[in-house]
Design a protein around this motif. Structure first.
Motif, PDB file in Angstrom:
ATOM      1  N   GLU A   1      72.948 -45.130  45.016  1.00 46.22           N
ATOM      2  CA  GLU A   1      73.707 -44.878  44.015  1.00 46.22           C
ATOM      3  C   GLU A   1      75.076 -44.743  44.839  1.00 46.22           C
ATOM      4  OE1 GLU A   1      75.800 -44.251  40.811  1.00 46.22           O
ATOM      5  OE2 GLU A   1      73.553 -44.969  40.894  1.00 46.22           O
TER       6      GLU A   1
ATOM      7  N   GLU B   1      81.127 -49.536  48.314  1.00 43.49           N
ATOM      8  CA  GLU B   1      81.105 -50.966  48.356  1.00 43.49           C
ATOM      9  C   GLU B   1      82.557 -51.220  47.739  1.00 43.49           C
ATOM     10  OE1 GLU B   1      77.513 -52.073  46.782  1.00 43.49           O
ATOM     11  OE2 GLU B   1      76.673 -52.156  48.984  1.00 43.49           O
TER      12      GLU B   1
ATOM     13  N   LYS C   1      77.413 -47.951  45.834  1.00 38.54           N
ATOM     14  CA  LYS C   1      78.279 -48.313  44.871  1.00 38.54           C
ATOM     15  C   LYS C   1      79.738 -48.096  44.989  1.00 38.54           C
ATOM     16  CE  LYS C   1      74.511 -48.511  41.311  1.00 38.54           C
ATOM     17  NZ  LYS C   1      73.948 -48.065  40.211  1.00 38.54           N
ATOM     18  N   GLU C   2      80.105 -46.913  45.337  1.00 40.28           N
ATOM     19  CA  GLU C   2      81.420 -46.342  45.398  1.00 40.28           C
ATOM     20  C   GLU C   2      81.877 -46.833  46.764  1.00 40.28           C
ATOM     21  OE1 GLU C   2      83.632 -42.410  44.118  1.00 40.28           O
ATOM     22  OE2 GLU C   2      82.097 -42.313  45.653  1.00 40.28           O
TER      23      GLU C   2
END
Length: 323
Positions: free
Chosen positions: A127, A133, A130-131
Motif C-alpha cells: 500500500e 511510486e 503506491k504513494e
C-alpha cells in the motif's frame, strides 16, 4: 520473546521486502558490528529454504566507500544481496556491478536487532508503495524542484531525470531499494542545483547522527561552496579533505521519506531517510541512482520540516505529501 520478534522482523524483510524463495543464493554483507543482525536474516532466509551466506568485512572508513574485492566478487554470485554494514556501501561501484549482473539488492544500513521490531517494518509495504511510486513519477515529470523553509531556498534542475521509488520491495533482477526507509528520490542535473539550505534533522552517516545545531550549505552550479554549523560541519569538512576529488561536494540527490510508520528522527540511516514527509539532500556519488557522478563518498542531510515544490506545485508541506 524479543528474539522471536526480531526473527519475525527478519522474516518480513526476507519474505515481503526481498521476496526470497527456495534455492535462491542470498548474500548478507555486514561487519563485526552487525553480525547479530546478519544471523537473524540468515535464519529467516534458511526458513524459506534459500541458501544464505554471511560475509563480514571491516567497517568502511566512510559511507560510500568500496567494499573489499572479495566482497565485491561474492556479490556477483548472489541472487539477492542484503547490505547491513555500519557505514553504507549502497552507492559503491561494486553494488552497481551486482545490479547490472541481475542481483536484487536491499540497502539496510545500520539495521540492528532492535530495529527489526520497529514500527517502520510493520507497515503495509504494498500500500505504501503506491504513494512512493506516484511521487517518483512526479519527480520524473517535473523540470524543476524547489525546497523552501526557514532560511532555505534551494532549486534543482530535473529536466530529463527519472525519479526512483525505493519502496522496500524488490521483485525483478536488477531491482534496488532501501529498506525499510522507503523514499522517492531523484538526482538533479550535475550543475543544476543552486541556493541555500538549512538542515535541522540529522546526518545519519559519517558517525554524526542527530544535529545538535542547524547545519547550512550554500550551493552554486551543483557544488557545495560553503558549509556551516558547529561540529557536524567541521566533521563534513574533515571528511571532504580526505579526498582529492571536488566531486564529493556535488549535490547528488533530492529525496522525500514515504514510510508512514516512521515519524521521528533518531539519527540512524534506516530510520531518518524514510521519515514520512521529510526532505533530505544527498551529496557525492549519484551514478547508482541515475546520475553521472562517481566518488568515494555519499551521505545525506535531513530536515525535519521543509516544503517541496515541483514545477511550482506544492507536493510536500508540514510533513504531509500532497499528490
Amino acid at each position: 520473546m524479543a528474539l522471536v520478534e526480531e526473527i519475525d522482523g527478519a522474516a518480513t524483510i526476507v519474505e515481503t521486502c526481498a521476496g526470497i524463495t527456495a534455492g535462491e543464493r542470498v548474500l548478507i554483507v555486514g561487519d563485526w558490528r552487525s553480525s547479530d543482525t546478519a544471523e537473524r536474516l540468515a535464519t529467516a532466509a534458511a526458513a524459506v529454504d534459500a541458501e544464505p551466506n554471511i560475509t563480514l568485512m571491516e567497517v568502511p572508513a566512510e559511507d560510500g566507500n568500496e567494499p573489499p574485492a572479495t566482497v565485491a566478487s561474492a556479490m556477483l554470485e548472489a541472487d539477492v544481496i542484503m547490505l547491513i554494514p555500519t557505514r553504507a556501501i549502497a552507492h559503491s561501484a561494486a553494488v552497481k556491478r551486482a545490479l547490472e549482473n541481475g542481483a536484487r539488492v536491499l540497502a539496510m544500513g545500520q539495521l540492528s536487532p532492535e530495529t527489526l521490531v520497529d514500527e517502520g517494518l510493520q507497515i503495509d509495504f504494498d500500500e505504501a508503495a503506491k504513494e512512493c511510486e506516484a511521487l517518483a513519477r512526479r519527480f520524473t515529470e517535473a523540470e524543476m524542484a524547489k525546497v523552501v523553509g526557514d532560511g532555505t531556498e534551494l532549486t534543482f534542475d530535473l529536466r530529463d531525470r527519472d525519479g526512483n521509488a525505493f519502496t522496500s520491495l524488490v521483485e525483478e533482477p536488477g531491482d534496488f531499494t532501501t529498506a525499510y526507509a522507503t523514499e522517492a528520490n531523484v538526482t538533479p542535473t550535475p550543475t543544476g542545483t543552486n541556493g541555500r539550505a538549512v538542515f535541522d534533522g540529522s546526518i545519519p552517516n559519517l558517525g554524526i547522527g542527530r544535529l545538535d545545531e542547524n547545519l547550512s550549505i550554500e550551493v552554486e552550479d551543483g557544488k557545495v561552496t560553503e558549509v556551516k554549523g558547529g561540529e557536524a560541519a567541521r566533521k563534513v569538512k574533515r571528511t571532504w579533505a580526505k579526498y582529492d576529488d571536488s566531486a564529493v561536494r556535488t549535490v547528488a540527490e533530492l529525496a522525500v521519506g514515504t514510510n508512514p510508520g516512521l515519524t521521528e528522527f533518531t539519527g540512524g540511516v534506516i530510520n531518518d531517510h524514510g521519515v514520512y514527509g521529510s526532505v533530505h539532500v544527498g551529496l557525492g556519488t549519484s551514478s547508482n541512482i541515475g546520475g553521472e557522478t562517481r566518488t568515494p563518498l555519499h551521505f545525506d542531510i535531513t530536515m525535519t520540516d521543509g516544503s517541496l515544490y515541483l514545477d511550482d506545485t506544492l507536493v510536500v508541506e508540514d510533513r504531509n505529501i500532497v499528490l
